[in-house]
Each structure stands twice: as structure tokens, then as C-alpha cells.
Design a protein around this motif. Structure first.
Motif, PDB file in Angstrom:
ATOM      1  N   ASN A 154       1.171  -1.119  -0.491  1.00 57.98           N
ATOM      2  CA  ASN A 154      -0.406  -0.001  -0.030  1.00 57.98           C
ATOM      3  C   ASN A 154       0.752   1.249   0.167  1.00 57.98           C
ATOM      4  OD1 ASN A 154      -2.208   1.233   0.163  1.00 57.98           O
ATOM      5  ND2 ASN A 154      -2.062   1.566   2.026  1.00 57.98           N
ATOM      6  N   GLU A 155       2.032   1.028   0.640  1.00 55.29           N
ATOM      7  CA  GLU A 155       3.292   2.227   0.855  1.00 55.29           C
ATOM      8  C   GLU A 155       3.643   2.454  -0.493  1.00 55.29           C
ATOM      9  OE1 GLU A 155       5.178   1.913   4.544  1.00 55.29           O
ATOM     10  OE2 GLU A 155       3.499   2.036   5.700  1.00 55.29           O
ATOM     11  N   ALA A 156       4.420   1.236  -1.203  1.00 52.74           N
ATOM     12  CA  ALA A 156       4.678   1.443  -2.249  1.00 52.74           C
ATOM     13  C   ALA A 156       3.687   1.984  -3.738  1.00 52.74           C
ATOM     14  CB  ALA A 156       5.171  -0.311  -2.855  1.00 52.74           C
ATOM     15  N   GLY A 157       2.583   2.136  -3.618  1.00 54.91           N
ATOM     16  CA  GLY A 157       1.670   2.391  -4.405  1.00 54.91           C
ATOM     17  C   GLY A 157       1.005   1.602  -5.328  1.00 54.91           C
ATOM     18  N   GLN A 186      -2.527   1.235  -6.501  1.00 53.81           N
ATOM     19  CA  GLN A 186      -2.868   2.490  -6.930  1.00 53.81           C
ATOM     20  C   GLN A 186      -2.518   2.018  -8.392  1.00 53.81           C
ATOM     21  OE1 GLN A 186      -4.429   4.746  -6.610  1.00 53.81           O
ATOM     22  NE2 GLN A 186      -4.785   6.075  -8.431  1.00 53.81           N
ATOM     23  N   ARG A 187      -1.148   1.382  -8.360  1.00 54.76           N
ATOM     24  CA  ARG A 187      -1.143   1.613  -9.643  1.00 54.76           C
ATOM     25  C   ARG A 187      -2.150  -0.056 -10.494  1.00 54.76           C
ATOM     26  NH1 ARG A 187       1.547   3.593 -13.257  1.00 54.76           N
ATOM     27  NH2 ARG A 187       3.127   2.064 -13.881  1.00 54.76           N
ATOM     28  N   LEU A 188      -2.487  -0.999  -9.105  1.00 52.61           N
ATOM     29  CA  LEU A 188      -3.031  -1.717 -10.446  1.00 52.61           C
ATOM     30  C   LEU A 188      -4.340  -1.708 -10.920  1.00 52.61           C
ATOM     31  CD1 LEU A 188      -2.164  -4.621  -7.340  1.00 52.61           C
ATOM     32  CD2 LEU A 188      -2.522  -5.077 -10.003  1.00 52.61           C
ATOM     33  N   HIS A 189      -4.679  -0.730 -10.100  1.00 53.13           N
ATOM     34  CA  HIS A 189      -6.071   0.246 -10.045  1.00 53.13           C
ATOM     35  C   HIS A 189      -5.735   1.312 -12.146  1.00 53.13           C
ATOM     36  CE1 HIS A 189      -9.615   2.551 -10.300  1.00 53.13           C
ATOM     37  NE2 HIS A 189      -8.759   3.535 -10.604  1.00 53.13           N
ATOM     38  N   GLU A 190      -4.629   2.078 -11.634  1.00 50.16           N
ATOM     39  CA  GLU A 190      -4.453   3.194 -12.595  1.00 50.16           C
ATOM     40  C   GLU A 190      -3.967   2.245 -14.678  1.00 50.16           C
ATOM     41  OE1 GLU A 190      -1.449   5.452 -11.981  1.00 50.16           O
ATOM     42  OE2 GLU A 190      -3.077   6.839 -10.485  1.00 50.16           O
ATOM     43  N   VAL A 191      -2.784   0.935 -14.068  1.00 50.41           N
ATOM     44  CA  VAL A 191      -2.547   0.742 -15.860  1.00 50.41           C
ATOM     45  C   VAL A 191      -3.856  -0.217 -16.531  1.00 50.41           C
ATOM     46  CG1 VAL A 191      -0.824  -1.229 -16.399  1.00 50.41           C
ATOM     47  CG2 VAL A 191      -0.223   0.290 -14.846  1.00 50.41           C
ATOM     48  N   PRO A 192      -4.415  -0.671 -16.273  1.00 46.50           N
ATOM     49  CA  PRO A 192      -5.502  -1.438 -16.485  1.00 46.50           C
ATOM     50  C   PRO A 192      -6.610  -0.704 -16.984  1.00 46.50           C
ATOM     51  CG  PRO A 192      -5.511  -2.787 -14.864  1.00 46.50           C
ATOM     52  CD  PRO A 192      -4.569  -1.476 -14.394  1.00 46.50           C
ATOM     53  N   LEU A 193      -6.502   1.013 -16.769  1.00 49.23           N
ATOM     54  CA  LEU A 193      -7.946   1.828 -16.972  1.00 49.23           C
ATOM     55  C   LEU A 193      -6.603   2.392 -18.317  1.00 49.23           C
ATOM     56  CD1 LEU A 193      -9.398   3.160 -13.598  1.00 49.23           C
ATOM     57  CD2 LEU A 193     -10.241   2.109 -15.424  1.00 49.23           C
ATOM     58  N   CYS A 194      -5.404   2.960 -18.126  1.00 51.49           N
ATOM     59  CA  CYS A 194      -5.213   3.567 -19.467  1.00 51.49           C
ATOM     60  C   CYS A 194      -4.971   2.818 -20.387  1.00 51.49           C
ATOM     61  CB  CYS A 194      -3.803   3.883 -18.309  1.00 51.49           C
ATOM     62  SG  CYS A 194      -3.356   5.194 -17.274  1.00 51.49           S
TER      63      CYS A 194
END
Length: 94
Positions: free
Chosen positions: A36-39, A42-50
Motif C-alpha cells: 500500500n505504501e509503495a503504491g 494504485q498502479r493495479l487500478h491505473e494501469v488497466p484503466l490507461c
């Protein structure tokens, strides 16, 4: 007697199975905290959306946003006094 793992929503860290190579519940808790602290989430959420956005596969025409996901801003712009929407005072019932 009810199974304490299934009787509640979710699972307590100490009830996680200790399969070989995975460690204790506390070890898993620390890993989750570190991810969580390493993000990682957030990346698992953002990458597929991008990737979906780049492929023109996202359709926001039927999207909904609520305050549990988007922070509601306090003290928004002042637009004047609130409008009265009632017809008048309520009639006495006595």
C-alpha cells in the motif's frame, strides 16, 4: 459451533492459513502495508484503466460518482441564501 473465520465479514489476520512459503498473518499484514505504501494497489487500478483508455474501450457515458470515492469539497462557492421550496408554514393540527 460456527467457524470463526466464516462467521464474520472478511478474515482476521491470525486465521489466515499458514501454507508453506506464505508466512504468518502478521507477515502478510506487513506485506499488505508495504504494498500500500509503495503504491502497488494504485498502479493495479491505473494501469488497466490507461490501457483501456488508449484502446478507446472506456465508456463513461453511464458512470456514477459518489462521495465514498471522490472527496466532497467543503465550503463550496457561495451562491446566495437558500431558496424556500415550501408553499408556506404548515397548518396547525390542534
Amino acid at each position: 459451533m460456527r467457524d470463526p473465520v466464516r462467521a464474520v465479514h472478511g478474515i482476521r489476520w491470525e486465521f489466515l492459513p499458514q501454507e508453506p512459503g506464505f508466512g504468518s498473518g502478521m507477515t502478510r499484514w506487513r506485506q499488505l502495508r508495504d504494498w500500500n505504501e509503495a503504491g502497488v494497489w494504485q498502479r493495479l487500478h491505473e494501469v488497466p484503466l490507461c490501457e483501456l483508455w488508449a484502446a478507446d474501450l472506456l465508456d463513461f457515458s453511464r458512470a456514477a460518482v459518489d462521495s465514498s470515492h471522490i472527496r466532497a469539497m467543503k465550503s463550496g462557492p457561495v451562491t446566495g441564501p437558500p431558496r424556500w421550496t415550501g408553499a408556506g408554514p404548515a397548518a396547525s393540527t390542534t
